[in-house]
Scaffold this motif. Structure first.
Motif, PDB file in Angstrom:
ATOM      1  N   ASP A 121      19.586  35.290  70.962  1.00  0.00           N
ATOM      2  CA  ASP A 121      19.611  34.850  69.463  1.00  0.00           C
ATOM      3  C   ASP A 121      20.699  33.772  69.066  1.00  0.00           C
ATOM      4  O   ASP A 121      21.013  33.591  67.415  1.00  0.00           O
ATOM      5  N   GLY A 122      21.138  32.668  69.482  1.00  0.00           N
ATOM      6  CA  GLY A 122      21.826  31.504  69.136  1.00  0.00           C
ATOM      7  C   GLY A 122      22.753  31.380  69.534  1.00  0.00           C
ATOM      8  O   GLY A 122      23.305  31.971  70.691  1.00  0.00           O
ATOM      9  N   THR A 123      23.483  30.060  69.422  1.00  0.00           N
ATOM     10  CA  THR A 123      24.930  29.744  70.064  1.00  0.00           C
ATOM     11  C   THR A 123      25.700  30.462  69.132  1.00  0.00           C
ATOM     12  O   THR A 123      25.537  29.957  67.185  1.00  0.00           O
ATOM     13  N   VAL A 124      26.657  30.529  69.406  1.00  0.00           N
ATOM     14  CA  VAL A 124      28.356  31.151  68.620  1.00  0.00           C
ATOM     15  C   VAL A 124      28.966  30.853  69.464  1.00  0.00           C
ATOM     16  O   VAL A 124      29.435  30.358  70.186  1.00  0.00           O
ATOM     17  N   THR A 125      30.241  30.442  68.413  1.00  0.00           N
ATOM     18  CA  THR A 125      31.202  29.375  68.799  1.00  0.00           C
ATOM     19  C   THR A 125      32.074  29.879  68.544  1.00  0.00           C
ATOM     20  O   THR A 125      33.232  31.015  67.482  1.00  0.00           O
ATOM     21  N   LEU A 126      32.962  29.888  70.128  1.00  0.00           N
ATOM     22  CA  LEU A 126      34.466  31.056  69.865  1.00  0.00           C
ATOM     23  C   LEU A 126      35.330  30.129  70.061  1.00  0.00           C
ATOM     24  O   LEU A 126      35.881  28.865  70.835  1.00  0.00           O
ATOM     25  N   ARG A 127      36.302  30.574  69.693  1.00  0.00           N
ATOM     26  CA  ARG A 127      37.559  30.043  70.263  1.00  0.00           C
ATOM     27  C   ARG A 127      38.337  30.514  71.362  1.00  0.00           C
ATOM     28  O   ARG A 127      38.483  31.329  71.782  1.00  0.00           O
ATOM     29  N   LEU A 183      41.219  37.467  73.646  1.00  0.00           N
ATOM     30  CA  LEU A 183      40.181  36.825  73.599  1.00  0.00           C
ATOM     31  C   LEU A 183      39.145  37.673  71.586  1.00  0.00           C
ATOM     32  O   LEU A 183      38.740  36.082  71.308  1.00  0.00           O
ATOM     33  N   GLU A 184      39.363  39.072  72.320  1.00  0.00           N
ATOM     34  CA  GLU A 184      39.074  39.249  70.772  1.00  0.00           C
ATOM     35  C   GLU A 184      40.040  38.383  69.099  1.00  0.00           C
ATOM     36  O   GLU A 184      39.422  38.171  68.045  1.00  0.00           O
ATOM     37  N   LYS A 185      40.932  39.288  69.425  1.00  0.00           N
ATOM     38  CA  LYS A 185      42.134  38.264  68.795  1.00  0.00           C
ATOM     39  C   LYS A 185      42.226  36.733  67.973  1.00  0.00           C
ATOM     40  O   LYS A 185      42.123  36.303  67.144  1.00  0.00           O
ATOM     41  N   LEU A 186      41.374  35.402  69.056  1.00  0.00           N
ATOM     42  CA  LEU A 186      41.095  34.592  69.148  1.00  0.00           C
ATOM     43  C   LEU A 186      40.647  34.423  68.544  1.00  0.00           C
ATOM     44  O   LEU A 186      40.804  33.021  67.502  1.00  0.00           O
ATOM     45  N   SER A 187      38.960  34.691  69.181  1.00  0.00           N
ATOM     46  CA  SER A 187      37.853  34.403  68.004  1.00  0.00           C
ATOM     47  C   SER A 187      37.494  35.340  67.136  1.00  0.00           C
ATOM     48  O   SER A 187      36.240  34.755  66.399  1.00  0.00           O
ATOM     49  N   LYS A 221      32.562  38.604  66.237  1.00  0.00           N
ATOM     50  CA  LYS A 221      32.121  37.838  66.663  1.00  0.00           C
ATOM     51  C   LYS A 221      32.001  37.704  68.526  1.00  0.00           C
ATOM     52  O   LYS A 221      31.257  37.459  68.334  1.00  0.00           O
ATOM     53  N   PHE A 222      33.230  38.126  68.884  1.00  0.00           N
ATOM     54  CA  PHE A 222      33.525  38.383  70.216  1.00  0.00           C
ATOM     55  C   PHE A 222      32.862  39.166  70.311  1.00  0.00           C
ATOM     56  O   PHE A 222      31.931  39.152  71.543  1.00  0.00           O
ATOM     57  N   ARG A 223      32.894  40.769  70.228  1.00  0.00           N
ATOM     58  CA  ARG A 223      31.949  41.737  70.897  1.00  0.00           C
ATOM     59  C   ARG A 223      30.060  41.736  70.792  1.00  0.00           C
ATOM     60  O   ARG A 223      29.357  41.761  71.578  1.00  0.00           O
ATOM     61  N   LYS A 224      30.258  41.081  69.138  1.00  0.00           N
ATOM     62  CA  LYS A 224      28.613  40.543  68.756  1.00  0.00           C
ATOM     63  C   LYS A 224      27.888  39.663  70.424  1.00  0.00           C
ATOM     64  O   LYS A 224      27.025  39.818  70.390  1.00  0.00           O
ATOM     65  N   VAL A 225      28.543  38.769  70.626  1.00  0.00           N
ATOM     66  CA  VAL A 225      28.299  37.812  72.022  1.00  0.00           C
ATOM     67  C   VAL A 225      28.668  38.055  73.060  1.00  0.00           C
ATOM     68  O   VAL A 225      28.397  37.673  74.123  1.00  0.00           O
ATOM     69  N   VAL A 226      28.969  38.838  73.156  1.00  0.00           N
ATOM     70  CA  VAL A 226      30.493  38.769  75.195  1.00  0.00           C
ATOM     71  C   VAL A 226      28.811  40.027  75.733  1.00  0.00           C
ATOM     72  O   VAL A 226      28.989  39.864  76.712  1.00  0.00           O
ATOM     73  N   PHE A 227      28.145  41.015  75.173  1.00  0.00           N
ATOM     74  CA  PHE A 227      27.514  41.554  75.382  1.00  0.00           C
ATOM     75  C   PHE A 227      25.942  40.858  75.802  1.00  0.00           C
ATOM     76  O   PHE A 227      25.149  41.043  76.429  1.00  0.00           O
TER      77      PHE A 227
END
Length: 227
Positions: free
Chosen positions: A82-88, A183-187, A191-197
């Motif tokens: 779905d595209g690129t997501v930027t995480l912390r 990792l959820e707290k950082l990003s 957002k994190f749940r959207k990308v991790v799977f």
């Protein structure tokens, strides 16, 4: 590092402190007798260190723990269908003295070249652990010496950082696996749940709080810190 091998039934969860001497290797037992900090005090100090590190990482500030290593965060682009997501993303860089002494390879993520990080404030850690400044510093230094002794004797090590993750030393390599909620707290949770799977390889960077620590190594045996 592989997480494929299941541990023995006697192993405790990765987030649990293992205090019995029998669970440490011979090098750890010898070095432990030479230090002047007890297990309860050591755990309290390192839990305070982990809390200090997490607090700083959440506001994008790095922390240097002398002789042990540096923690910081970087921007990490995760490509999905779905595209690129930027995480912390958190990064740990092992201290040069430990890398050189034990010929350890670097983890794939590294800190920015000229990034300045703050030196750990022993006074704040000591206050949180209810020990003196001197005891806090001694505890940290003696733990690093104990870790180095274990690595020198070829023992695999899991270093549990409360609410952050587990630093793993196996053979001549090291790396760190993180807790999902950290990792959820950082990003940001959404957002994190959207990308991790959508990027399954991210699951290899995670460690369960209830997984046996032995499952994190090929050998099925680890010395667990702090001890």
């Amino acid at each position: 590092m592989s997480s494929g091998m299941a541990g023995a039934n006697t192993e405790q969860p990765a987030g649990t402190r293992r205090n019995r001497t029998s669970e440490a290797g011979p090098a750890a037992r010898r070095a432990s007798r030479a230090t002047d900090t007890n297990t309860e005090e050591r755990v309290a100090v390192w839990d305070a260190v982990a809390a200090y590190v997490q607090e700083h990482l959440l506001v994008q500030k790095g922390v240097w723990i002398p002789t042990f290593g540096s923690f910081d965060t970087i921007s990490k682009d995760i490509r999905t269908a779905d595209g690129t997501v930027t995480l912390r993303w958190p990064v740990f860089q092992l201290a040069r003295n430990l890398r050189a002494m034990h010929h350890l390879g670097s983890d794939k993520d590294s800190l920015p070249a000229h990034r300045e990080v703050e030196t750990l404030k022993y006074s704040e850690v000591a206050a949180a652990a209810s020990v003196t400044w001197q005891r806090g510093k001694t505890c940290i230094q003696s733990t690093v010496s104990l870790l180095s002794n274990c690595l020198k004797n070829g023992e695999n090590v899991a270093f549990v950082l409360k609410d952050i993750g587990v630093l793993l030393f196996e053979g001549m390599s090291f790396g760190i696996k993180y807790y999902y909620d950290f990792l959820e707290k950082l990003s940001g949770k959404e957002k994190f749940r959207k990308v991790v799977f959508k990027a399954p390889w991210l699951l290899d960077t995670l460690v369960s709080r209830v997984a046996p620590v032995a499952s994190l190594t090929h050998s099925g045996h680890l010395v667990v810190f702090p001890m």
